[in-house]
Design an enzyme around this catalytic site. Structure first.
Site, mmCIF file in Angstrom:
data_model
loop_
_atom_site.group_PDB
_atom_site.id
_atom_site.type_symbol
_atom_site.label_atom_id
_atom_site.label_comp_id
_atom_site.label_asym_id
_atom_site.label_seq_id
_atom_site.Cartn_x
_atom_site.Cartn_y
_atom_site.Cartn_z
ATOM 1 N N SER A 21 16.444 54.030 -29.958
ATOM 2 C CA SER A 21 16.428 55.430 -29.506
ATOM 3 C C SER A 21 15.104 55.764 -28.808
ATOM 4 O O SER A 21 15.077 56.584 -27.886
ATOM 5 C CB SER A 21 16.697 56.393 -30.664
ATOM 6 N N LEU A 101 2.904 40.631 -36.271
ATOM 7 C CA LEU A 101 2.487 39.754 -35.172
ATOM 8 C C LEU A 101 1.236 38.967 -35.550
ATOM 9 O O LEU A 101 0.388 39.457 -36.308
ATOM 10 C CB LEU A 101 2.210 40.617 -33.934
ATOM 11 N N ASN A 115 2.181 50.820 -30.203
ATOM 12 C CA ASN A 115 3.265 50.863 -31.182
ATOM 13 C C ASN A 115 3.509 52.313 -31.588
ATOM 14 O O ASN A 115 2.603 53.140 -31.522
ATOM 15 C CB ASN A 115 2.863 50.040 -32.415
ATOM 16 N N HIS A 117 4.783 54.436 -34.968
ATOM 17 C CA HIS A 117 4.973 54.236 -36.403
ATOM 18 C C HIS A 117 5.448 55.551 -37.026
ATOM 19 O O HIS A 117 4.919 56.617 -36.714
ATOM 20 C CB HIS A 117 3.648 53.798 -37.039
ATOM 21 N N THR A 149 -3.782 46.466 -33.083
ATOM 22 C CA THR A 149 -4.891 45.548 -33.334
ATOM 23 C C THR A 149 -4.469 44.607 -34.463
ATOM 24 O O THR A 149 -3.361 44.711 -34.969
ATOM 25 C CB THR A 149 -6.163 46.321 -33.751
ATOM 26 N N GLU A 151 -5.207 44.634 -37.436
ATOM 27 C CA GLU A 151 -4.936 45.350 -38.689
ATOM 28 C C GLU A 151 -3.571 46.044 -38.608
ATOM 29 O O GLU A 151 -3.349 46.878 -37.703
ATOM 30 C CB GLU A 151 -6.032 46.400 -38.900
ATOM 31 N N ASP A 153 -0.696 48.383 -38.486
ATOM 32 C CA ASP A 153 -0.607 49.845 -38.372
ATOM 33 C C ASP A 153 -1.991 50.495 -38.470
ATOM 34 O O ASP A 153 -2.111 51.636 -38.950
ATOM 35 C CB ASP A 153 0.325 50.435 -39.454
HETATM 36 C C1 GRF Z 1 11.212 54.327 -35.354
HETATM 37 O O1 GRF Z 1 11.199 55.181 -36.462
HETATM 38 C C2 GRF Z 1 9.829 53.751 -35.120
HETATM 39 O O2 GRF Z 1 8.804 54.620 -35.474
HETATM 40 C C3 GRF Z 1 9.827 52.572 -36.043
HETATM 41 O O3 GRF Z 1 11.129 52.051 -35.974
HETATM 42 C C4 GRF Z 1 12.038 53.084 -35.617
HETATM 43 C C5 GRF Z 1 12.744 52.609 -34.386
HETATM 44 O O4 GRF Z 1 13.780 53.449 -33.996
HETATM 45 N N1 GRF Z 1 8.778 51.650 -35.691
HETATM 46 P P1 GRF Z 1 14.566 53.188 -32.635
HETATM 47 O O5 GRF Z 1 15.050 51.739 -32.678
HETATM 48 O O6 GRF Z 1 13.645 53.453 -31.500
HETATM 49 O O7 GRF Z 1 15.731 54.139 -32.694
#
Ligand code: GRF
Length: 226
Positions: A21, A101, A115, A117, A149, A151, A153
């Site tokens: 999404s 990774l 990324n 999160h 990076t 670390e 998240d």
């Molecule tokens: C999202 O909540 C994102 O923050 C996490 O994984 C989920 C991915 O959702 N890393 P989508 O596949 O983009 O719908």
């Protein structure tokens, strides 16, 4: 020929594992002319990822790298790196890519990999963030876009958006509201990179050549300049 006057478009590669999404939000922003970006490829580590279908529907190149075929994390990451580099992206966008990774991989893309999160980092790194937020009885939860990076998240934070948590929330309702925010902030963050306004250097973020002292927020606060 006026081609040199056309706005430049940032080449990106997007990595996914699932529904996609966030990938869709990026595609939609591009189609609405709100994001000067070209998605050169979408790469998944899972064959069943619906995001692959979303990409194919738009005529975007897709690749599948099935993790079960690689005996070590390093072997998988080496293959992944080769496939990404074929497309010469200026930015690698992790959008629900569910893998840890290796340091070598992350170092290779230092400052060029971001990324999203589903928590207000540094709270709730790792998995199952929505249930953990409910269990911890927090009143505010949300989402974060950050540079990747070594670390997990833990890289410098670009932008965050929060949602209130109510007593009625369960992890599904909370995830839905957080995802809505994700779909806002990920295109915004990518746009800042695409416009050349946002850079990473020595573990810090620079916006319009000024070091970002605290993460941007969505909706923007009065102190945000983006
Ligand atoms: C999202 O909540 C994102 O923050 C996490 O994984 C989920 C991915 O959702 N890393 P989508 O596949 O983009 O719908």
């Amino acid at each position: 020929m006026l081609t040199h006057l056309r706005p430049t478009s940032l080449p990106i590669v997007i990595l996914i594992s699932g529904n996609g999404s966030n990938l869709q939000a990026i595609i939609d922003a591009i189609k609405n002319n709100a994001l000067p970006v070209t998605i050169r490829a979408v790469i998944s580590n899972r064959a069943e990822a619906f995001g692959l279908i979303r990409a194919q529907k738009e005529g975007i190149s897709t690749e599948l790298i099935e993790q079960t075929k690689y005996s070590t994390r390093q072997a998988f990451d080496t293959e992944l790196q080769q496939r990404i580099d074929k497309y010469q992206p200026a930015l690698v966008v992790l959008a629900g890519f569910m893998r840890i990774l290796t340091d070598a991989f992350v170092d290779h893309y230092r400052g060029k990999i971001i990324n999203i999160h589903p928590s207000l980092l540094p709270a709730f790194r790792g998995l199952n963030t929505h249930q953990r937020a409910i269990d911890a009885k927090v009143t505010e939860h949300g989402t974060t876009v950050h540079f990747v990076t070594r670390e997990l998240d833990g890289g410098p934070i670009i932008i965050q958006a929060s949602v209130s948590v109510s007593a009625e929330d369960d992890k599904t309702t909370l995830a839905e509201r957080v995802l809505e925010k994700e779909h806002r902030i990920y295109p915004l963050a990518i746009n800042l990179v695409a416009k050349g306004r946002l850079h990473y250097k020595n573990n810090c973020i620079y916006l319009d050549n000024k070091q970002l002292q605290k993460p941007l927020t969505y909706p923007p606060s009065n102190n945000d300049s983006a």
